[in-house]
Design an enzyme around this catalytic site. Structure first.
Site, PDB file in Angstrom:
ATOM      1  N   GLN A  23       5.798 -27.576 -48.103  1.00 61.01           N
ATOM      2  CA  GLN A  23       5.436 -29.397 -47.825  1.00 61.01           C
ATOM      3  C   GLN A  23       7.074 -29.730 -47.327  1.00 61.01           C
ATOM      4  O   GLN A  23       7.012 -30.766 -46.444  1.00 61.01           O
ATOM      5  CB  GLN A  23       5.293 -29.671 -49.302  1.00 61.01           C
ATOM      6  CG  GLN A  23       6.114 -29.757 -50.265  1.00 61.01           C
ATOM      7  CD  GLN A  23       5.989 -28.449 -51.263  1.00 61.01           C
ATOM      8  OE1 GLN A  23       5.458 -27.613 -50.816  1.00 61.01           O
ATOM      9  NE2 GLN A  23       6.108 -28.728 -52.707  1.00 61.01           N
ATOM     10  N   GLU A  43      24.055  -8.054 -53.673  1.00 59.27           N
ATOM     11  CA  GLU A  43      22.932  -8.369 -52.847  1.00 59.27           C
ATOM     12  C   GLU A  43      21.536  -8.192 -53.724  1.00 59.27           C
ATOM     13  O   GLU A  43      20.498  -8.953 -53.847  1.00 59.27           O
ATOM     14  CB  GLU A  43      22.574  -7.803 -51.454  1.00 59.27           C
ATOM     15  CG  GLU A  43      23.528  -8.414 -50.681  1.00 59.27           C
ATOM     16  CD  GLU A  43      23.758  -9.789 -50.380  1.00 59.27           C
ATOM     17  OE1 GLU A  43      22.698 -10.538 -49.966  1.00 59.27           O
ATOM     18  OE2 GLU A  43      24.755 -10.351 -50.593  1.00 59.27           O
ATOM     19  N   HIS A  63      20.086 -11.074 -55.958  1.00 58.63           N
ATOM     20  CA  HIS A  63      18.900 -12.179 -55.337  1.00 58.63           C
ATOM     21  C   HIS A  63      17.512 -11.851 -55.938  1.00 58.63           C
ATOM     22  O   HIS A  63      16.817 -12.840 -55.773  1.00 58.63           O
ATOM     23  CB  HIS A  63      19.072 -12.101 -53.863  1.00 58.63           C
ATOM     24  CG  HIS A  63      20.224 -12.799 -53.232  1.00 58.63           C
ATOM     25  ND1 HIS A  63      20.252 -14.242 -53.445  1.00 58.63           N
ATOM     26  CD2 HIS A  63      21.308 -12.225 -52.823  1.00 58.63           C
ATOM     27  CE1 HIS A  63      21.520 -14.307 -52.918  1.00 58.63           C
ATOM     28  NE2 HIS A  63      22.115 -13.489 -52.568  1.00 58.63           N
ATOM     29  N   GLU A 116      21.080  -7.214 -42.657  1.00 58.58           N
ATOM     30  CA  GLU A 116      21.690  -8.431 -42.706  1.00 58.58           C
ATOM     31  C   GLU A 116      23.153  -8.489 -43.025  1.00 58.58           C
ATOM     32  O   GLU A 116      23.947  -9.106 -42.220  1.00 58.58           O
ATOM     33  CB  GLU A 116      21.086  -9.198 -43.719  1.00 58.58           C
ATOM     34  CG  GLU A 116      21.622 -10.609 -43.983  1.00 58.58           C
ATOM     35  CD  GLU A 116      20.986 -11.221 -45.281  1.00 58.58           C
ATOM     36  OE1 GLU A 116      21.090 -12.627 -45.457  1.00 58.58           O
ATOM     37  OE2 GLU A 116      20.519 -10.498 -46.067  1.00 58.58           O
ATOM     38  N   HIS A 117      23.440  -7.602 -43.696  1.00 59.75           N
ATOM     39  CA  HIS A 117      24.952  -7.330 -44.177  1.00 59.75           C
ATOM     40  C   HIS A 117      25.367  -6.106 -44.049  1.00 59.75           C
ATOM     41  O   HIS A 117      24.678  -5.357 -44.732  1.00 59.75           O
ATOM     42  CB  HIS A 117      25.379  -7.946 -45.538  1.00 59.75           C
ATOM     43  CG  HIS A 117      24.753  -9.406 -46.066  1.00 59.75           C
ATOM     44  ND1 HIS A 117      23.753  -9.392 -46.419  1.00 59.75           N
ATOM     45  CD2 HIS A 117      25.552 -10.422 -45.765  1.00 59.75           C
ATOM     46  CE1 HIS A 117      23.689 -10.701 -46.724  1.00 59.75           C
ATOM     47  NE2 HIS A 117      24.688 -11.382 -46.254  1.00 59.75           N
ATOM     48  N   ASP A 157      29.636 -14.553 -48.217  1.00 52.01           N
ATOM     49  CA  ASP A 157      28.586 -15.447 -48.798  1.00 52.01           C
ATOM     50  C   ASP A 157      29.176 -16.750 -49.079  1.00 52.01           C
ATOM     51  O   ASP A 157      28.532 -17.843 -49.243  1.00 52.01           O
ATOM     52  CB  ASP A 157      27.930 -14.777 -50.354  1.00 52.01           C
ATOM     53  CG  ASP A 157      27.052 -13.668 -49.922  1.00 52.01           C
ATOM     54  OD1 ASP A 157      26.534 -13.750 -49.060  1.00 52.01           O
ATOM     55  OD2 ASP A 157      26.862 -13.055 -51.047  1.00 52.01           O
ATOM     56  N   GLU A 164       4.651 -16.948  -2.638  1.00 51.91           N
ATOM     57  CA  GLU A 164       3.955 -17.032  -3.928  1.00 51.91           C
ATOM     58  C   GLU A 164       2.713 -17.832  -3.585  1.00 51.91           C
ATOM     59  O   GLU A 164       1.908 -18.496  -4.603  1.00 51.91           O
ATOM     60  CB  GLU A 164       4.905 -17.838  -4.933  1.00 51.91           C
ATOM     61  CG  GLU A 164       5.904 -16.836  -5.387  1.00 51.91           C
ATOM     62  CD  GLU A 164       6.942 -17.517  -6.286  1.00 51.91           C
ATOM     63  OE1 GLU A 164       7.601 -16.797  -7.086  1.00 51.91           O
ATOM     64  OE2 GLU A 164       6.710 -18.649  -6.367  1.00 51.91           O
ATOM     65  N   HIS A 179       5.871 -26.258  -2.737  1.00 48.56           N
ATOM     66  CA  HIS A 179       7.328 -26.020  -2.903  1.00 48.56           C
ATOM     67  C   HIS A 179       8.305 -26.125  -2.044  1.00 48.56           C
ATOM     68  O   HIS A 179       9.484 -26.551  -1.740  1.00 48.56           O
ATOM     69  CB  HIS A 179       7.573 -24.595  -3.872  1.00 48.56           C
ATOM     70  CG  HIS A 179       6.939 -24.765  -5.262  1.00 48.56           C
ATOM     71  ND1 HIS A 179       5.547 -25.028  -5.538  1.00 48.56           N
ATOM     72  CD2 HIS A 179       7.406 -24.581  -6.534  1.00 48.56           C
ATOM     73  CE1 HIS A 179       5.330 -25.110  -6.579  1.00 48.56           C
ATOM     74  NE2 HIS A 179       6.726 -24.776  -7.403  1.00 48.56           N
TER      75      HIS A 179
END
Length: 432
Positions: A192, A260, A263, A329-330, A363, A417, A422
């Protein structure tokens, strides 16, 4: 506690290293139907829908979506001095690296009288999402806000889930906002919040871009609304890969894998090594360190998942092939020649060299950004930075003579084309 994968006998010509080390399931499509309902409700019913969804999903009845400015000031005043000093240093270091990324506009004369200028233009308005979940990620406020400010974004709104105790986001998040001068803050979480940013609702005007990590529902909302707004990435579970040889300190490696894993259950921790001795020592250290930590249950859950493993390789060349395929990621490199090996890494969100550059410093206050590509996306995407908030605009400035010099080429290509209009856009200028 953590499984082993032995790739030492793998055939380099046929093995798929990325498939050999699976990640945790993160099925965005599985929640897309519910997220579509949430997004549609916010789009059509605005604040009323957000209030109802927040009460249903967060257990908080909101009187106002926007956090009062007094609450921001109070939170900063009450912030522990040590935490404030740490945030200020984190901001200082990150701001320094961000400012180094800024580039002046530059012009190129591609032919006499024909000038193209590269101009960097910041996004006008950005919505920053900061997750709550297992922990209030105050550091993510810094990582999101600082590069946007340095890039020159004129309008920044931030949203984070409300807590049941206060009906407001965590006080440390509010304090960080006040410290950084962000005064448009909303007590809205989840899909939301992303919908509020994208469509606008009540006091929140719609934004041009939504950034920041979040759970499966946040990621699904960003995927659904991409195009209506820009997004930074679809962030998945946190992950670390450590490439190490027998010179690495097992206790350090284990501590970094644990970092890590803290988490939660879908986070990935990967050790890639050519040393059986190190593998054994790290496993023993994990048993010891996990039992001594505050969040041992969720750490053990992450380390025991299919997404975490000790991967045995023949040598560091094969190890590099594995980590490049995995695109973590790391990525930590704890080897004798870490700097040399790092120059051969093509795919990683951020690289940490040697025993004294742990992922934890990244971090919080290394000066690098911790909003990084996950789920293998480091093979094509970068972490969050100043350039994430800048659009590149070409300004074309031709003289009459410069246009005449290229007119025949334009007409030829337009005819090829079958777009004669153009060509006429150029040739008609010389028919008067």
């Amino acid at each position: 506690m953590i499984r082993r994968i032995d790739l030492r006998d793998a055939d380099p010509a046929s093995v798929d290293y990325r498939a050999s080390v699976p990640r945790a399931e993160f099925d965005v499509e599985a929640v897309m139907h519910r997220v579509q309902e949430i997004v549609d409700a916010v789009r059509t019913r605005g604040v009323d829908a957000i209030v109802e969804l927040t009460e249903e999903l967060d257990g908080v009845r909101l009187d106002d979506l926007r956090v009062p400015s007094e609450a921001l000031v109070r939170s900063l005043e009450a912030l522990d001095p040590g935490v404030r000093a740490a945030l200020e240093e984190s901001v200082r270091r990150l701001r320094a690296t961000c400012e180094a990324d800024l580039e002046d506009d530059h012009s190129i004369e591609v032919a006499p009288g024909a000038v193209v200028t590269h101009r960097s233009v910041p996004v006008d308005r950005v919505g920053l999402y900061v997750p709550g979940g297992l922990a209030p990620l105050v550091s993510t406020v810094v990582m999101n806000v600082v590069p946007a400010q340095v890039a020159g974004v004129r309008s920044i709104a931030l949203s984070a889930p409300p807590t049941r105790e206060t009906g407001l986001p965590d006080a440390s998040i509010l304090a960080a906002c006040a410290l950084l001068g962000v005064d448009e803050v909303y007590a809205v979480g989840g899909a939301q919040a992303v919908a509020m940013f994208a469509h606008g609702a009540g006091p929140c005007r719609r934004v041009d871009m939504v950034i920041g990590p979040g759970n499966l529902y946040v990621t699904a909302a960003k995927r659904l609304l991409r195009g209506l707004v820009g997004i930074d990435s679809e962030a998945g579970p946190s992950e670390i890969a450590v490439l190490a040889d027998d010179s690495a300190e097992a206790a350090f490696v284990a501590a970094d894998l644990l970092t890590e894993a803290e988490h939660g259950g879908t986070s990935a921790a990967l050790l890639v090594t050519d040393s059986d001795v190190l593998a054994d020592d790290v496993e023993a250290e994990l048993e010891k360190q996990v039992g001594a930590t505050r969040h041992s249950a969720r750490i053990a859950d992450a380390l025991g998942g299919e997404q975490s493993a000790i991967v045995l390789v023949r040598d560091m060349d094969q190890g590099l092939d594995v980590v490049n395929a995995y695109a973590s990621e790391h990525l930590e490199i704890q080897t004798r020649d870490a700097a040399a090996l790092s120059s051969r890494v093509r795919n990683a969100g951020a690289i940490f060299l040697g025993s004294w550059s742990p992922v934890a410093v990244g971090d919080y206050c290394a000066g690098s950004n911790h909003v990084l590509p996950t789920a293998g996306c480091a093979c094509h995407s970068s972490g969050l930075g100043v350039k994430s908030f800048l659009k590149q605009v070409h300004v074309v400035d031709y003289t009459r003579e410069a246009l005449a010099a290229v007119a025949d080429h334009v007409v030829a290509l337009a005819e090829a084309e079958d777009l004669p209009g153009h060509g006429a856009g150029v040739s008609s200028r010389f028919e008067r």
